[in-house]
Design a protein around this motif. Structure first.
Motif, PDB file in Angstrom:
ATOM      1  N   SER A   1     -14.748  67.624 -36.330  1.00 23.06           N
ATOM      2  CA  SER A   1     -14.037  68.637 -35.547  1.00 23.06           C
ATOM      3  C   SER A   1     -12.549  68.598 -35.899  1.00 23.06           C
ATOM      4  O   SER A   1     -12.060  67.638 -36.510  1.00 23.06           O
TER       5      SER A   1
ATOM      6  N   GLN B   1      -9.491  74.281 -30.748  1.00 20.80           N
ATOM      7  CA  GLN B   1     -10.388  73.278 -31.318  1.00 20.80           C
ATOM      8  C   GLN B   1     -11.511  73.975 -32.074  1.00 20.80           C
ATOM      9  O   GLN B   1     -12.100  74.944 -31.586  1.00 20.80           O
TER      10      GLN B   1
ATOM     11  N   GLN C   1     -15.086  73.090 -33.104  1.00 15.40           N
ATOM     12  CA  GLN C   1     -16.125  72.112 -32.850  1.00 15.40           C
ATOM     13  C   GLN C   1     -17.003  71.926 -34.083  1.00 15.40           C
ATOM     14  O   GLN C   1     -17.488  72.904 -34.658  1.00 15.40           O
ATOM     15  N   ARG C   2     -17.223  70.684 -34.432  1.00 12.81           N
ATOM     16  CA  ARG C   2     -18.061  70.370 -35.586  1.00 12.81           C
ATOM     17  C   ARG C   2     -19.439  70.991 -35.445  1.00 12.81           C
ATOM     18  O   ARG C   2     -19.961  71.602 -36.382  1.00 12.81           O
TER      19      ARG C   2
ATOM     20  N   SER D   1     -21.084  75.670 -34.316  1.00 15.77           N
ATOM     21  CA  SER D   1     -19.829  75.290 -34.977  1.00 15.77           C
ATOM     22  C   SER D   1     -18.835  76.423 -34.767  1.00 15.77           C
ATOM     23  O   SER D   1     -18.681  77.321 -35.600  1.00 15.77           O
TER      24      SER D   1
END
Length: 399
Positions: free
Chosen positions: A37, A168, A170-171, A180
């Motif tokens: 992330s 952010q 997110q992975r 993602s």
């Protein structure tokens, strides 16, 4: 959106974002899924932006693309991925059929895009470019849903440019990448005192592109694997806390540490990748001397995949630090254009500060300073005179 005689057109602008917890490396190169992330700050479009116009017409015979006034390859896989995804969403929204009252999905597309900053020089041009492309296409087809996943198909960091403020990426865990996504951590109004200085060292194209560089790192750097699995998750939580609390000391220290580690992974790559230059390292040393003189973190640097420094600081420190940079890297020409963007007041430096911080000056090493701040996500341009394409669907002359 403008529509006449079968021609529909939409223009959007989109921002650059600068990661303070870096993304470097993909676990899926087709879907552009990251190995970790990341977290970024969206910069204000008054200083840094991409503008994109997308047009569709029954009279167009082929898809075409112009970048900064020159025709480019519209068949590029990432451009096609964005086009395909937006059209798929539009088709899904229409229930799989064609609505005669809406724009036909069979019409060919013309796209024109311009940056007001150097392209491919480590200033996140691809992030702004693909976020803008997806935003303009979405407007053209009347889409309003969450589009960061689509922007990610063009450039990973483009998903973060779909939001303003602090963002952010997110992975995600799903193999198809549907989780993602980018999420806004805080809006651009959250930290009104935060300012950003971009120290432009070079506008030249970087020697190793991000896509090639990061995949070599994934394949060869043990440090990158440790960073993604162990270091980043903890740092991400810390950075979000610093942002929520507007803790500049914590924010600045962590941003510098993460930048340093990112470039350490580039050195740990085999063969090694060098994005920082001698001037970049001079700027790093200058920031540390400046902070040491004041006894706390007043400025914080971060470098993406390029030599240009991004300096975070609070508004009360801007005038003094700009003067420190001017003394350290005296402009060789165009001194009146050395500082651009938001206004910067004047500052008188104490002899103690000059003696402690300003070492041997390096004239002309910094081309200019751009003063900006956090800003909003993509914006629709309502003024038809700002379209980059004319009524014939070809680029307007910008002379």
């Amino acid at each position: 959106m403008a529509a006449e005689r079968g021609l529909a057109m939409a223009t959007c602008t989109a921002p650059v974002n600068i990661a303070v917890i870096k993304y470097w490396g993909k676990r899926d190169t087709d879907l552009i899924l990251p190995i970790n992330s990341s977290l970024s700050v969206t910069l204000h479009q008054d200083q840094l932006k991409t503008t994109t116009t997308a047009a569709a017409s029954r009279d167009f015979t082929e898809d075409r693309l112009w970048l900064n006034g020159k025709e480019a390859d519209v068949g590029h896989p990432r451009v096609q991925a964005c086009l395909r995804e937006v059209r798929r969403l539009a088709r899904k929204r229409r229930g799989g059929g064609e609505d005669t009252a809406t724009l036909s999905l069979s019409y060919k597309i013309h796209i024109a895009s311009e940056n007001n900053f150097p392209t491919a020089a480590g200033l996140a041009s691809s992030a702004a470019g693909y976020a803008c492309l997806v935003s303009a296409l979405a407007r053209l087809y009347g889409l309003e849903e969450e589009l960061s996943e689509v922007a990610r198909r063009g450039s990973g960091s483009a998903c973060r440019s779909m939001f303003g403020g602090f963002v952010q990426w997110q992975r995600g865990e799903r193999p198809d990448g549907t989780d993602s996504l980018a999420l806004q951590v805080a809006p651009e109004t959250h930290w009104p005192e935060l300012r950003v200085l971009v120290l432009v060292v070079s506008g030249e194209k970087k020697p190793v592109g991000s896509t090639a560089g990061m995949q070599t790192s994934v394949e060869t750097s043990p440090l990158l694997k440790h960073r993604a699995e162990v270091v980043v998750p903890e740092r991400l939580a810390q950075m979000m806390r610093h942002i929520r609390e507007r803790d500049f000391e914590g924010f600045g220290q962590l941003a510098m540490r993460d930048s340093n580690q990112f470039h350490a992974t580039c050195l740990d790559t085999f063969p090694p990748i060098f994005y920082l230059t001698d001037v970049s390292r001079h700027i790093i040393a200058l920031a540390h001397r400046y902070n040491a003189h004041h006894g706390h973190t007043k400025v914080a640097y971060t470098f993406d995949a390029g030599p240009n420094a991004v300096i975070f600081l609070l508004d009360e420190a801007v005038a003094e630090f700009v003067e420190v940079v001017r003394r350290s890297f005296p402009p060789s020409t165009n001194g009146d254009q050395f500082v651009r963007g938001l206004p910067v007041g004047s500052a008188v430096l104490s002899q103690e500060l000059v003696a402690a911080v300003v070492s041997e000056p390096v004239p002309g090493a910094v081309q200019y300073i751009l003063h900006t701040k956090p800003g909003p996500g993509p914006q629709l341009v309502d003024d038809p005179s700002q379209h980059l394409l004319g009524a014939d669907g070809l680029p307007r002359s910008r002379a």
